[in-house]
Design a protein around this motif. Structure first.
Motif, PDB file in Angstrom:
ATOM      1  N   SER A 116      -3.603 -31.874  44.807  1.00 14.14           N
ATOM      2  CA  SER A 116      -2.729 -32.062  43.659  1.00 14.14           C
ATOM      3  C   SER A 116      -3.482 -31.923  42.354  1.00 14.14           C
ATOM      4  CB  SER A 116      -2.053 -33.434  43.683  1.00 14.14           C
ATOM      5  OG  SER A 116      -1.188 -33.603  42.565  1.00 14.14           O
ATOM      6  N   TRP A 117      -2.811 -31.404  41.365  1.00 11.90           N
ATOM      7  CA  TRP A 117      -3.203 -31.578  39.980  1.00 11.90           C
ATOM      8  C   TRP A 117      -3.147 -33.080  39.723  1.00 11.90           C
ATOM      9  CZ3 TRP A 117      -0.967 -26.679  37.602  1.00 11.90           C
ATOM     10  CH2 TRP A 117      -1.648 -26.284  36.440  1.00 11.90           C
ATOM     11  N   TRP A 248      -8.260 -29.454  32.866  1.00  9.34           N
ATOM     12  CA  TRP A 248      -7.457 -30.055  33.926  1.00  9.34           C
ATOM     13  C   TRP A 248      -8.352 -30.746  34.944  1.00  9.34           C
ATOM     14  CZ3 TRP A 248      -9.012 -27.839  38.463  1.00  9.34           C
ATOM     15  CH2 TRP A 248      -9.538 -26.527  38.395  1.00  9.34           C
ATOM     16  N   GLY A 250      -8.202 -32.148  39.138  1.00  9.19           N
ATOM     17  CA  GLY A 250      -7.422 -32.042  40.367  1.00  9.19           C
ATOM     18  C   GLY A 250      -8.218 -32.448  41.584  1.00  9.19           C
ATOM     19  N   PHE A 297      -1.004 -26.348  42.915  1.00  4.44           N
ATOM     20  CA  PHE A 297      -2.389 -26.527  42.460  1.00  4.44           C
ATOM     21  C   PHE A 297      -3.269 -25.400  42.987  1.00  4.44           C
ATOM     22  CE2 PHE A 297      -6.508 -29.076  42.677  1.00  4.44           C
ATOM     23  CZ  PHE A 297      -6.815 -28.820  41.350  1.00  4.44           C
TER      24      PHE A 297
END
Length: 320
Positions: A116-117, A248, A250, A297
């Motif tokens: 997942s992000w 980001w 993740g 993702f």
């Protein structure tokens, strides 16, 4: 006799199928972070680790495995057992390294199972206090009027900041000189001293200087205005349509990790990241919650690797 055989077969099946997804409470789940304590990736990992421990009823610990731009931690996870006990909290450095380094001994896409992000952070274009332009459009005008005269700073060739600045240069069609520093304090010092015209950094890294009026905020790299600085325009709306670079974070497991573990972790992350207290903690370090499916993702990582490879090739930056 037949009944005994059937019971034995069912027992064997129950022993082999679900056990791998249950995380027996005999050792902790390790989140490996490729950067030092106090950095964005480390902070995000620690913010969610305790809540995950409580939700999963399984100890979750953060382990800093620093070195080589995060690739040591990534390689460790890529080679780890596929049992859900070793994960990687990753960032754009993962995809930039894939584009920049030919020496890494893993595949940034094939050797990992996306889960997942977790969150996003904001890259910004920031200029010296007396820079004659107030936005990207003005910067582009100055650069085109005097090709090669302006310069921009970042934390070094092959860094995410470097690629973010290079992407803007390519998309805007401007000729500016690159001034690499070895770290964020060096970039900030260069800007404060007026040695460089503008730089690319994470928003929270220069927030203090911007709020004090020592540096000038030109634009955010995200595709939409950032929630914590909504009055600052994006690069895309300032004359470079389509520009988008987001920091980001993740969660990745080694490729081949059972889908049951991937799905259970994804669900746990969604639950934890939906909690207001977690969102508030992340916002304090300039991060905004961003959850996703494993497939979303994984697609993001693939797209990022392709984008940075293109930027490197167009810039003529040699792989290391």
């Amino acid at each position: 006799m037949k009944r005994a055989i059937i019971v034995a077969a069912l027992a064997a099946g129950f022993m082999t199928a679900p056990a791998a997804a249950e995380w027996p409470n005999d050792r902790p789940i390790r989140i490996l972070v490729g950067f030092g304590a106090g950095g964005g990736t480390d902070i995000v990992s620690r913010v969610i680790a305790q809540q995950l421990s409580e939700l999963l009823k399984q100890s979750v610990v953060v382990e800093n495995k620093v070195g080589a731009g995060g690739t040591i931690a990534a390689e460790t996870v890529a080679r780890a057992d596929k049992d859900g006990y070793t994960a990687l909290m990753t960032s754009p450095a993962h995809t930039v390294s894939a584009a920049m380094l030919k020496s890494v001994r893993y595949d940034a896409i094939k050797d990992f199972a996306p889960v997942s992000w977790v969150a996003d952070s904001c890259f910004v274009f920031v200029a010296r206090k007396n820079f004659p332009a107030d936005d990207i459009k003005g910067l582009m005008g100055l650069a085109k009027a005097s090709p090669g005269k302006l310069n921009f700073a970042d934390v070094g060739v092959g860094s995410t900041q470097n690629f973010a600045g290079e992407l803007m240069r390519q998309m805007a069609g401007i000729d500016v000189k690159h001034i690499p520093y070895s770290n964020t304090p060096g970039v900030v010092t260069g800007l404060l001293a007026g040695d460089v015209d503008y730089g690319v950094e994470l928003a929270h890294a220069v927030r203090g200087q911007v709020e004090a009026g020592q540096l000038k905020l030109l634009a955010v790299g995200a595709p939409a205005r950032w929630p914590t600085i909504p009055n600052t325009p994006t690069v895309a709306e300032s004359g470079v349509p389509g520009y988008s670079v987001v920091g980001w974070y993740g969660w990745l497991y080694p490729a081949g990790t059972p889908q049951a573990i991937v799905d259970k972790t994804n669900a746990a992350l969604k639950e934890v990241l939906s909690r207001p207290a977690i969102r508030e903690q992340l916002e304090k370090v300039g991060a905004v919650v961003h959850v996703s499916t494993p497939a979303e993702f994984g697609k993001h990582i693939e797209d990022e690797v392709a984008k940075w490879k293109s930027v490197r090739e167009k810039a003529g930056i040699e792989q290391k």
